[in-house]
Design an enzyme around this catalytic site. Structure first.
Site, PDB file in Angstrom:
ATOM      1  N   CYS A  87       0.848  -1.189   0.000  1.00  0.00           N
ATOM      2  CA  CYS A  87       0.000   0.000   0.000  1.00  0.00           C
ATOM      3  C   CYS A  87       0.884   1.239   0.000  1.00  0.00           C
ATOM      4  CB  CYS A  87      -0.901  -0.014   1.236  1.00  0.00           C
ATOM      5  SG  CYS A  87      -1.976   1.424   1.367  1.00  0.00           S
ATOM      6  N   HIS A 129      -9.334  -3.399  -2.044  1.00  0.00           N
ATOM      7  CA  HIS A 129      -8.321  -2.677  -1.264  1.00  0.00           C
ATOM      8  C   HIS A 129      -8.674  -1.190  -1.175  1.00  0.00           C
ATOM      9  CE1 HIS A 129      -3.922  -1.860  -0.232  1.00  0.00           C
ATOM     10  NE2 HIS A 129      -4.370  -0.663  -0.561  1.00  0.00           N
ATOM     11  N   GLU A 130      -9.022  -0.604  -2.315  1.00  0.00           N
ATOM     12  CA  GLU A 130      -9.326   0.835  -2.332  1.00  0.00           C
ATOM     13  C   GLU A 130     -10.635   1.140  -1.601  1.00  0.00           C
ATOM     14  OE1 GLU A 130      -6.896   2.618  -2.993  1.00  0.00           O
ATOM     15  OE2 GLU A 130      -5.717   1.133  -4.078  1.00  0.00           O
ATOM     16  N   HIS A 133     -10.048   1.502   1.988  1.00  0.00           N
ATOM     17  CA  HIS A 133      -9.578   2.845   2.369  1.00  0.00           C
ATOM     18  C   HIS A 133     -10.757   3.779   2.647  1.00  0.00           C
ATOM     19  CE1 HIS A 133      -5.245   2.789   2.130  1.00  0.00           C
ATOM     20  NE2 HIS A 133      -5.272   2.190   0.950  1.00  0.00           N
TER      21      HIS A 133
END
EC number: 3.5.1.88
Length: 153
Positions: A87, A129-130, A133
């Site tokens: 990341c 993954h995003e 966030h």
């Protein structure tokens, strides 16, 4: 404009991002800057909180073509794959993470149209993954033990 990528420890990375209510020039400029920053940093994805904006926007590099997704929401997940992830906000660290192999998600494009998408493999992993966030979740929060079998000393 290349933006500063926020690193682990920055409080913005741990809060839930706000929904984008209106896709205006400010949002379009942010997306442009995010794509430029992602490319400059050799990333495959970037979320707005990583550049200091608490908004539900992600960009991903799909087959050399960057795409922006506004207000993404994962609708379905299927399969499970364990792989290592890094990341840009947690430099120098790669950890094993279980992710869905295939996903269906919806998001708005830059014209404000809501569309449904299917993704698999690396693209599905990057989107998950995003989206993490946007929920204030970092890879260290998702990391799994490298081995479930430990030798007792």
């Amino acid at each position: 404009m290349i933006m500063e990528i926020r690193k682990i420890g920055d409080p913005i990375l741990k809060i839930k991002a706000k929904k984008v209510e209106k896709i205006d020039e400010k949002v379009k400029n942010l997306v442009r800057d995010m794509i430029e920053t992602m490319k400059f940093s050799n990333g495959v994805g970037l979320a707005a909180p990583q550049v200091g904006e608490s908004l539900r926007i992600i960009v991903v590099d799909y087959e050399e073509n960057p795409i922006a997704f506004i207000n993404p929401e994962i609708l379905e997940m299927d399969g499970e794959v364990l792989d290592y992830e890094g990341c840009l906000s947690v430099p120098g660290v790669e950890v094993p993470i279980k992710r869905a192999e295939r996903i269906i998600f919806k998001a708005q494009d830059l014209q404000g149209r809501t569309k449904r998408y299917k993704a698999k493999g690396l693209l599905a992993r990057v989107i998950q993954h995003e989206v993490d966030h946007l929920e204030g979740i970092l890879i260290l929060d998702r990391a799994v033990e490298e081995s479930t079998l430990a030798e007792e000393k």
